[in-house]
Design a protein around this motif. Sequence first.
Motif, short mmCIF file in Angstrom:
data_model
loop_
_atom_site.label_atom_id
_atom_site.label_comp_id
_atom_site.label_asym_id
_atom_site.label_seq_id
_atom_site.Cartn_x
_atom_site.Cartn_y
_atom_site.Cartn_z
N ALA A 62 0.80 -1.23 0.00
CA ALA A 62 0.00 0.00 0.00
C ALA A 62 0.83 1.27 0.00
O ALA A 62 0.29 2.35 -0.26
N GLU A 128 -6.16 0.25 3.13
CA GLU A 128 -5.07 0.92 2.41
C GLU A 128 -5.08 2.42 2.69
O GLU A 128 -4.01 3.03 2.89
N GLY A 145 1.40 -3.53 3.70
CA GLY A 145 0.20 -3.57 2.86
C GLY A 145 -0.97 -4.24 3.55
O GLY A 145 -1.04 -4.32 4.78
#
Length: 312
Positions: A62, A128, A145
């Motif tokens: 992310a 995210e 992430g």
Amino acid sequence: MSMSTFARSLICRYSQVLLSLVAFLTLGLGLRSGAQEAVVTEEVFSGPQVGEPLPGFVFRQALGDSAGQELDLVAQADGSPIVLLFVHEANRPSIALTRALTRYASERLKDGLVTGVVLLSDDPAAAEANLKRMQHALTPNVPTGVSLDGLEGPGAYGLNRKMQLTILVGKQGRVTANYALVQPSLQADLPKIIRSIVDQVGGEMPNTEQLMALAPGMRQAEMKTERGGVDQDQLRGLLRPLIQKTASDEQVDAAAAAIESKIEADPAISREIGRIASTIVGSGKLENYGTPRAQSFLKSWAEKYGPRSKKP
């Protein structure tokens, strides 16, 4: 036999009582101002346990230049030392410990350590966005992430959603240390997790000043885990396998042998074990601590190593 990952997964998902406290254990020193207390809880499970395989899984990064790319850190490690941090709940304690650990891990990148942070959520898009908002509090250049498998995480891992953090250390495709944390604590958890990493990567254990540098704002006194000359985290680690309600006689005997080996090597440990065992036996709640076989060891240690009553 140890509990399978699949069985643990079912327990984590359907049991409503897994995290109930089973006992309170006094670990005070008898200071003039009164005794301090600590809590010993029945061991809980989250993720594959020590010695079990570390399955590969994919998550979506992310942050940074790799945002949007999918990555399998286990495959990337290919047997090298690895640290996986699964964030079940992103809050101040869990992110503070994550930041400190990944700061250390990033320093060991040159030594072959692979590290990643995976946020678990039923809403990957929102997760995210949350990571991007808090990226100032995270370590750059550490893959970070969101799980592609929802709030439960990778199915083969059997993660416990009631944790705040599950931290796995591994090497050669197997777990070498597992930390399932209900309430992450820098002072209690950071030193022992880093010790587990050092055991796999090599090198020297960071001293107190170096640990404090990983966690700005920590006071030196907060990093001290010794009491009565004994590392209390190490002591709890010795006792937990003994007092598990699910332990077999063989597992209890192995845990007791490990404790007695430490007792023989260090008089301070014998005193602490004796005091703890005496406290448990004298509490009237001995039945809450493990199996009958474990309770027999506790009674024996209380008699052999416990504080002697003063005769009139």
